[in-house]
Design an enzyme around this catalytic site. Structure first.
Site, PDB file in Angstrom:
ATOM      1  N   ALA A  17       0.805  -1.223   0.000  1.00 35.19           N
ATOM      2  CA  ALA A  17       0.000   0.000   0.000  1.00 35.19           C
ATOM      3  C   ALA A  17       0.834   1.268   0.000  1.00 35.19           C
ATOM      4  CB  ALA A  17      -0.938   0.002   1.208  1.00 35.19           C
ATOM      5  N   ARG A  22       9.808   7.802  -3.186  1.00 34.73           N
ATOM      6  CA  ARG A  22      11.234   7.905  -3.506  1.00 34.73           C
ATOM      7  C   ARG A  22      11.567   7.313  -4.871  1.00 34.73           C
ATOM      8  NH1 ARG A  22      14.034   5.175   1.453  1.00 34.73           N
ATOM      9  NH2 ARG A  22      15.853   5.360   0.081  1.00 34.73           N
TER      10      ARG A  22
END
Length: 454
Positions: A17, A22
């Site tokens: 989830a 990043r």
């Protein structure tokens, strides 16, 4: 300490989830490819080897992408609308697993290299004689960094688990770290999760807290250990590259252990399903995309790229060859430098040694395809097939305009543009007659030199 392995049903909860910010990508983090396959599917494949009764994937941001990827595998999907911590994420599977009586593995979609054997070891430890409440997978990284710590006794019984943010300096000095992966009995898991609070530095509901909650009830948990590489997580492109490198290193070692020669192993890149036979030689800088099978005794020369292709026993490929999906090389056939094949079958001992494109084609045994030959298979709207018979000889720089058939043993003269069927054993010449004008070149040069001087 271990009893016989448990025969209890198995369920897997896979957490997927996270937003993966990043990665800086429109593609969901767990769907980034590892060896040519989404890393989540690597994990689910290893889970499937346990024959689980249920597999539940917890999704959040980018849920549609993940749902589309796992639907063909039969996994159930549940949605975590808010990311409130790992314990909260696992609780989202409670309804889906309502009443499940068996063992539950909690895994992470961005930790793709965890093997089936390690999962089985976790489950077996859960059913050891001391009956731990939970089994945690630990590891000892070179740099423990901000991982949660596990304080355990010599027998692996856990004394304390603590998140790095909440750990004391003494606890941070411990190098046994929590991977986050667990095995818990279904009847215990959700009861413990319901008691997890978020009174911690991050204000999150932490899954590892169930270990200490069980301890407060007088039930100890246990840790088993694995290597750092097996539990490496992927949160960035750099970490993905690190995991890819680890996967490739292991696969290269397997190929060589199984009887293949890799001249420069670090330059060969396998896909997740590459099959390599015995006495195969792979030269430097070869890349395998998905769907490639290499039979015994073949040689793949340097700088070749293969995907969706089958290479028969004793074949030779490259250097600088490209085999695209549907390419089939039968035993002892050859393709050389700058040859491309797509949806084409090259018969036994047939050869196309250089500068050739073979698309939507069927080439018979022993045929010779001269340099610069192309099968013209596409008219801008549809694809058409070229058939070249056994023992046929196609002269250099020929264009075979499909649909067209070249009979067995036929010869096509160099430079021909073939648009009609060529009969077996016939010679086809499709080019203007050669004309010669004596002295013309010398007169032309004299004329041009004079013009240049003027």
């Amino acid at each position: 300490m271990n009893d016989k392995p448990s025969a209890a049903p198995i369920a897997a909860i896979v957490l997927a989830a996270g937003k993966g910010t990043r990665m800086k990508s429109d593609l969901h983090k767990v769907l980034h490819p590892l060896a040519g396959r989404p890393m989540l599917l690597h994990l689910l494949d290893n889970v499937a080897a346990l024959a689980p009764a249920r597999t539940v994937v917890v999704v959040g941001a980018g849920r549609a992408q993940v749902e589309a990827a796992v639907a063909p595998l039969g996994a159930e999907v549940v949605h975590q609308t808010e990311q409130l911590g790992t314990a909260h994420a696992v609780r989202q599977a409670e309804t889906a697993l309502g009443g499940f009586a068996g063992d539950v593995l909690v895994l992470y979609g961005d930790v793709p290299l965890i093997g089936t054997a390690t999962m089985r070891e976790m489950l077996d430890r859960l059913h050891a004689a001391d009956r731990p409440a939970a089994v945690v997978l630990g590891f000892r990284p070179l740099d423990p960094a901000a991982y949660g710590r596990i304080v355990a006794g010599p027998d692996g019984r856990i004394v304390k688990m603590v998140e790095y943010k909440d750990a004391t300096p003494e606890e941070r000095a411990v190098n046994l770290c929590n991977s986050g992966l667990m095995a818990v009995r279904g009847e215990d898991l959700f009861a413990l999760l319901a008691r997890v609070g978020n009174d911690n530095a991050a204000g999150e509901f932490y899954l590892p807290d169930i270990v200490m909650l069980a301890a407060a009830d007088g039930r100890a948990s246990a840790v088993i250990e694995t290597g750092e590489a097996e539990v490496a997580g992927v949160n960035s492109r750099a970490e993905l590259a690190t995991v890819e490198r680890a996967w490739q290193d292991r696969r290269r070692a397997e190929a060589m252990a199984d009887g293949a020669t890799l001249i420069a192993p670090e330059t060969v890149w396998f896909a997740y399903d590459t099959k390599v036979g015995r006495d195969v030689t792979i030269e430097p800088n070869v890349v395998f995309g998905p769907g490639v099978t290499i039979a015994d005794g073949a040689i793949i020369h340097a700088f070749s790229h293969l995907e969706g292709a089958s290479v028969g026993a004793g074949c030779s490929v490259g250097p600088y060859a490209r085999l695209r999906p549907g390419a089939v090389m039968e035993a002892k056939s050859r393709v050389g430098n700058f040859v491309e094949m797509k949806k084409a079958v090259l018969g036994e001992r047939a050869k196309a040694n250089h500068l050739t494109y073979l698309g939507d084609a069927e080439i018979g045994a022993g045929a010779n395809i001269g340099a610069g030959t192309i099968t013209c298979n596409y008219d801008g709207f549809f694809k058409y097939k070229t058939k070249i018979g056994a023992g046929a000889f196609i002269g250099s720089n020929s264009a075979l305009v499909a649909p067209v058939t070249i009979g067995d043993g036929a010869i096509v003269g160099a430079g021909s543009v073939v648009t009609r069927e060529v009969s077996a054993d016939a010679l086809a010449l499709v080019r203007p007659a050669q004309e010669e004008k004596p002295g013309w070149a010398a007169r032309f040069r004299e004329k041009m030199i004079a013009r240049k001087k003027g």
